[in-house]
Design a protein around this motif. Structure first.
Motif, PDB file in Angstrom:
ATOM      1  N   SER A 287       3.480 -11.625  -7.772  1.00 38.29           N
ATOM      2  CA  SER A 287       4.905 -11.328  -7.402  1.00 38.29           C
ATOM      3  C   SER A 287       5.420  -9.942  -7.522  1.00 38.29           C
ATOM      4  O   SER A 287       6.597  -9.723  -7.435  1.00 38.29           O
ATOM      5  CB  SER A 287       5.919 -12.313  -8.366  1.00 38.29           C
ATOM      6  OG  SER A 287       5.334 -11.946  -9.579  1.00 38.29           O
ATOM      7  N   ALA A 288       4.412  -8.802  -7.216  1.00 42.10           N
ATOM      8  CA  ALA A 288       4.885  -7.352  -7.184  1.00 42.10           C
ATOM      9  C   ALA A 288       5.853  -7.246  -6.148  1.00 42.10           C
ATOM     10  O   ALA A 288       5.421  -8.141  -4.844  1.00 42.10           O
ATOM     11  CB  ALA A 288       3.793  -6.714  -7.391  1.00 42.10           C
ATOM     12  N   ASP A 289       6.500  -6.530  -6.008  1.00 38.12           N
ATOM     13  CA  ASP A 289       7.218  -5.996  -4.880  1.00 38.12           C
ATOM     14  C   ASP A 289       6.530  -5.913  -3.748  1.00 38.12           C
ATOM     15  O   ASP A 289       5.527  -4.981  -3.918  1.00 38.12           O
ATOM     16  CB  ASP A 289       8.048  -4.906  -5.304  1.00 38.12           C
ATOM     17  CG  ASP A 289       9.226  -4.556  -4.142  1.00 38.12           C
ATOM     18  OD1 ASP A 289      10.416  -4.899  -4.511  1.00 38.12           O
ATOM     19  OD2 ASP A 289       8.963  -4.456  -2.963  1.00 38.12           O
ATOM     20  N   PRO A 290       6.565  -6.611  -2.511  1.00 37.90           N
ATOM     21  CA  PRO A 290       5.757  -6.263  -1.325  1.00 37.90           C
ATOM     22  C   PRO A 290       5.659  -5.113  -0.735  1.00 37.90           C
ATOM     23  O   PRO A 290       4.864  -4.629   0.087  1.00 37.90           O
ATOM     24  CB  PRO A 290       6.331  -7.440  -0.402  1.00 37.90           C
ATOM     25  CG  PRO A 290       7.599  -7.996  -0.901  1.00 37.90           C
ATOM     26  CD  PRO A 290       7.766  -7.488  -2.314  1.00 37.90           C
ATOM     27  N   GLU A 291       6.690  -4.261  -1.327  1.00 38.98           N
ATOM     28  CA  GLU A 291       6.742  -2.930  -0.504  1.00 38.98           C
ATOM     29  C   GLU A 291       5.689  -1.898  -1.448  1.00 38.98           C
ATOM     30  O   GLU A 291       5.391  -0.675  -0.913  1.00 38.98           O
ATOM     31  CB  GLU A 291       8.110  -2.097  -0.611  1.00 38.98           C
ATOM     32  CG  GLU A 291       9.025  -2.768   0.232  1.00 38.98           C
ATOM     33  CD  GLU A 291      10.336  -1.977   0.710  1.00 38.98           C
ATOM     34  OE1 GLU A 291      10.404  -1.407   1.838  1.00 38.98           O
ATOM     35  OE2 GLU A 291      10.861  -1.563  -0.342  1.00 38.98           O
ATOM     36  N   LEU A 292       5.051  -2.331  -2.237  1.00 35.90           N
ATOM     37  CA  LEU A 292       4.158  -1.710  -3.251  1.00 35.90           C
ATOM     38  C   LEU A 292       2.787  -1.694  -2.434  1.00 35.90           C
ATOM     39  O   LEU A 292       2.239  -3.076  -1.789  1.00 35.90           O
ATOM     40  CB  LEU A 292       3.952  -1.793  -4.614  1.00 35.90           C
ATOM     41  CG  LEU A 292       5.384  -1.714  -5.389  1.00 35.90           C
ATOM     42  CD1 LEU A 292       5.186  -2.342  -6.599  1.00 35.90           C
ATOM     43  CD2 LEU A 292       5.689  -0.035  -5.476  1.00 35.90           C
ATOM     44  N   LEU A 293       2.146  -0.808  -2.588  1.00 33.03           N
ATOM     45  CA  LEU A 293       0.731  -0.651  -1.794  1.00 33.03           C
ATOM     46  C   LEU A 293      -0.506  -1.192  -2.451  1.00 33.03           C
ATOM     47  O   LEU A 293      -0.522  -1.266  -3.679  1.00 33.03           O
ATOM     48  CB  LEU A 293       0.412   1.001  -1.570  1.00 33.03           C
ATOM     49  CG  LEU A 293      -0.660   1.376  -0.417  1.00 33.03           C
ATOM     50  CD1 LEU A 293      -0.119   0.847   0.793  1.00 33.03           C
ATOM     51  CD2 LEU A 293      -0.733   2.915  -0.452  1.00 33.03           C
ATOM     52  N   LYS A 294      -1.117  -2.023  -1.824  1.00 32.05           N
ATOM     53  CA  LYS A 294      -2.626  -2.638  -2.489  1.00 32.05           C
ATOM     54  C   LYS A 294      -3.563  -2.507  -1.324  1.00 32.05           C
ATOM     55  O   LYS A 294      -3.467  -3.291  -0.183  1.00 32.05           O
ATOM     56  CB  LYS A 294      -2.346  -4.118  -2.757  1.00 32.05           C
ATOM     57  CG  LYS A 294      -1.294  -4.138  -3.987  1.00 32.05           C
ATOM     58  CD  LYS A 294      -1.248  -5.795  -4.425  1.00 32.05           C
ATOM     59  CE  LYS A 294      -0.149  -5.939  -5.289  1.00 32.05           C
ATOM     60  NZ  LYS A 294       0.199  -7.465  -5.677  1.00 32.05           N
ATOM     61  N   LEU A 295      -4.271  -1.527  -1.573  1.00 29.95           N
ATOM     62  CA  LEU A 295      -5.384  -1.359  -0.388  1.00 29.95           C
ATOM     63  C   LEU A 295      -6.704  -2.038  -0.756  1.00 29.95           C
ATOM     64  O   LEU A 295      -6.649  -2.700  -2.118  1.00 29.95           O
ATOM     65  CB  LEU A 295      -6.059   0.146  -0.364  1.00 29.95           C
ATOM     66  CG  LEU A 295      -4.681   1.189   0.006  1.00 29.95           C
ATOM     67  CD1 LEU A 295      -5.053   2.609  -0.204  1.00 29.95           C
ATOM     68  CD2 LEU A 295      -3.970   1.001   1.341  1.00 29.95           C
ATOM     69  N   SER A 296      -7.322  -2.412   0.215  1.00 28.84           N
ATOM     70  CA  SER A 296      -8.801  -3.266   0.009  1.00 28.84           C
ATOM     71  C   SER A 296      -9.679  -2.753  -1.452  1.00 28.84           C
ATOM     72  O   SER A 296     -10.061  -3.530  -2.155  1.00 28.84           O
ATOM     73  CB  SER A 296      -9.608  -3.353   1.063  1.00 28.84           C
ATOM     74  OG  SER A 296      -8.802  -3.754   2.204  1.00 28.84           O
ATOM     75  N   THR A 297      -9.544  -1.208  -1.442  1.00 24.78           N
ATOM     76  CA  THR A 297     -10.206  -0.817  -2.508  1.00 24.78           C
ATOM     77  C   THR A 297      -9.866  -1.031  -3.905  1.00 24.78           C
ATOM     78  O   THR A 297     -10.367  -0.476  -5.073  1.00 24.78           O
ATOM     79  CB  THR A 297     -10.761   0.738  -2.163  1.00 24.78           C
ATOM     80  OG1 THR A 297      -9.743   1.308  -1.677  1.00 24.78           O
ATOM     81  CG2 THR A 297     -11.870   0.934  -1.295  1.00 24.78           C
ATOM     82  N   ASP A 298      -8.499  -1.077  -3.870  1.00 24.63           N
ATOM     83  CA  ASP A 298      -7.541  -1.465  -5.203  1.00 24.63           C
ATOM     84  C   ASP A 298      -7.731  -2.637  -5.677  1.00 24.63           C
ATOM     85  O   ASP A 298      -7.986  -3.075  -6.520  1.00 24.63           O
ATOM     86  CB  ASP A 298      -6.259  -1.015  -4.847  1.00 24.63           C
ATOM     87  CG  ASP A 298      -5.700   0.400  -4.334  1.00 24.63           C
ATOM     88  OD1 ASP A 298      -6.187   1.130  -5.102  1.00 24.63           O
ATOM     89  OD2 ASP A 298      -4.749   0.345  -3.454  1.00 24.63           O
ATOM     90  N   LYS A 299      -7.621  -3.723  -4.586  1.00 17.07           N
ATOM     91  CA  LYS A 299      -7.765  -5.143  -4.988  1.00 17.07           C
ATOM     92  C   LYS A 299      -9.101  -5.555  -5.313  1.00 17.07           C
ATOM     93  O   LYS A 299      -9.102  -6.424  -6.366  1.00 17.07           O
ATOM     94  CB  LYS A 299      -7.336  -6.126  -3.444  1.00 17.07           C
ATOM     95  CG  LYS A 299      -6.124  -6.081  -3.550  1.00 17.07           C
ATOM     96  CD  LYS A 299      -5.339  -6.888  -2.422  1.00 17.07           C
ATOM     97  CE  LYS A 299      -5.397  -6.097  -0.758  1.00 17.07           C
ATOM     98  NZ  LYS A 299      -4.963  -7.027   0.149  1.00 17.07           N
TER      99      LYS A 299
END
Ligand code: HEM
Length: 347
Positions: A287-299
Motif C-alpha cells: 500500500s505504499a504510495d504508487p508514485e514511489l519507484l520500485k524497479l525490478s532490481t529493487d523488488k
C-alpha cells in the motif's frame, strides 16, 4: 567531456620522510640529486595531504548542504568504483574500480553515467583548491559525506587513492547493472569485462556484484542507497517527469530544511534526501504510495531467497542496515584503488 588532470602540487615539506607521490610513475633518473628535486616537484608530505583532505571535506560538506547534491554524489562514487572486476590480475589500474577514471571520456559518456558529468563538474572547484587530493578520493569522499549529512552511518573512510592517468584507463561499457530488462527481455549484456546478461534481475545482480567480489548481503545493503535520490526520464529514462515527492512541495531533507535542488524525477522513498531504512520498508509495502519507484532490481531483493533474509532484516532494523551498509560501502569505495601510502590516510 574530458577533465584534464590538474597540475601537481609543488609543496615539498617533509618529502624525505613521508612523501606521497601524486603521480603514478616515478621518474627514473640516474642522479640522486635530480631524483630528489623531481620528487619535490610532484609530492606533498603526509601532513600537507592530510590538511588538504580535511579542507576538501569541509568544502564538499558545504557544497552538498547548499545544493542538496547528496544522491548524485553517492551515484558518482558508486559508478566510479562499480566497474571493478576482481578476476583481472593485470597491473593496476586494469581491473577498474575507484580510480577516478569516470572523469574521462569515454567512461563519463557511458549510458549508465548519464547526468554524472554535472557531478564531476561540481567537484572541480574543490580539486582546484586542494590539488593534491585525487579525483578518486574526491568522488569517494563526497559520497561518504553525502550519506553522513543525510543522517546515514559514518563510514570508516581512508584516502590517498591514486588517480587513473587518462582515457586509456577507462573501463569498458557494460560493467554496471541494469534496473530493467532491455527490449530483448534481458538485463545486462556481453560488452563489459565479463558478460552480465541474464533474463532475471536477481541473476543479473549476482553477475555484476560477484564480479566485483561482493556478496548477497552487500548487494542488498548497497541497494539501500536508493533510500536517497531519484530516477530521471532524461537520464535513465525511468520513473515519471515528477511526483508529489519531487516537485518541491514537500520536505525531503533529513534536517527538515526546505530545498531539493533540481525538481522532478521519481524517488524510491518519501523523504529522499534522508538516509534511513525507508527503502526497505517501502519496497515490500503493497500500500505504499504508487508514485514511489520500485524497479525490478529493487523488488527482487524481497523475492529472491538469498536476498530476502537481509532485506527483511534491514526492513526491521535500521541499526542492522546501517551497520551492514557502512561495511559494504567502505569495501565498495576501495575496490581497485591504489593508495599512497599503501595503508591510506585517515582524517
Ligand atoms: C543494485 C543495482 C542497481 C541498479 C540497477 C541501480 C539503478 C539505478 C537507476 C536506474 C538510477 C536512476 C538514475 C537516473 O535516472 O538519474 C539510480 C539512481 C541512484 N543510484 Fe542506483 N542502482 C543500483 C545500485 C546502486 C548502488 C550500489 C548505489 C550506491 C551505493 C546506488 C546509488 C544510487 C543513487 C544515490 C541514485 C540517485 C541519484 C540521483 O538522485 O541523482 N545505486 N540507480
Amino acid at each position: 567531456y574530458i577533465l584534464p588532470g590538474t597540475p601537481l602540487t609543488t609543496s615539498c615539506k617533509n618529502v624525505a620522510h613521508s612523501a606521497i607521490s601524486t603521480s603514478q610513475q616515478r621518474p627514473r633518473v640516474p642522479s640522486l640529486r635530480r631524483s630528489v628535486s623531481l620528487r619535490m616537484a610532484t609530492s606533498v608530505s603526509k601532513e600537507e595531504m592530510t590538511e588538504q583532505l580535511k579542507g576538501a571535506k569541509k568544502m564538499i560538506e558545504d557544497l552538498i548542504d547548499k545544493t542538496n547534491a547528496n544522491p548524485i554524489m553517492v551515484r558518482l562514487a558508486w559508478h566510479d568504483s562499480g566497474t571493478f572486476d576482481a578476476s583481472i590480475n593485470a597491473d593496476w589500474p586494469k581491473a577498474g574500480g575507484a580510480i577516478g577514471s569516470i572523469r574521462f571520456e569515454p567512461e563519463i559518456k557511458h549510458g549508465a553515467n548519464a547526468g554524472l558529468a554535472g557531478a564531476v563538474k561540481m567537484l572541480e572547484p574543490v580539486k582546484k583548491q586542494f590539488p593534491a587530493v585525487s579525483y578518486a578520493d574526491l568522488f569517494q569522499m563526497a559520497s561518504a559525506c553525502a550519506i553522513e549529512l543525510a543522517g546515514g552511518p559514518k563510514i570508516d573512510m581512508k584516502y590517498g587513492r591514486v588517480d587513473a592517468a587518462g582515457p586509456q584507463d577507462c573501463s569498458p561499457e557494460g560493467n554496471l547493472p541494469d534496473a530493467e530488462a532491455g527490449p530483448n527481455g534481458k538485463y545486462g549484456g556481453t560488452s563489459g569485462t565479463k558478460p552480465t546478461e541474464d533474463t532475471t534481475p536477481n541473476g543479473h545482480l549476482r553477475k555484476v556484484f560477484y564480479r566485483m567480489g561482493l556478496n548477497d548481503e552487500e548487494i542488498v545493503a548497497l541497494s539501500g542507497a536508493h533510500t536517497l535520490g531519484r530516477a530521471f526520464k532524461d537520464r535513465s529514462g525511468l520513473g515519471a517527469e515528477k511526483t508529489k515527492f519531487t516537485d518541491g512541495s514537500q520536505v525531503a531533507r533529513a534536517d527538515g530544511k526546505a530545498g531539493i535542488g533540481r525538481t522532478g524525477g521519481s524517488s524510491w522513498t518519501e523523504k529522499w534526501l534522508k538516509f534511513d531504512n525507508s527503502y526497505f520498508t517501502t519496497i515490500p509495502n503493497k500500500s505504499a504510495d504508487p508514485e514511489l519507484l520500485k524497479l525490478s532490481t529493487d523488488k527482487t531483493l524481497f523475492d529472491d531467497e538469498g536476498f530476502r533474509p537481509f532485506a527483511e532484516k534491514f526492513r526491521d532494523s535500521q541499526d542492522e542496515f546501517f551497520k551492514s551498509y557502512a561495511n559494504a560501502h567502505k569495501k565498495l569505495s576501495e575496490l581497485g584503488s591504489k593508495f599512497e601510502p599503501a595503508d591510506g590516510i585517515k582524517i
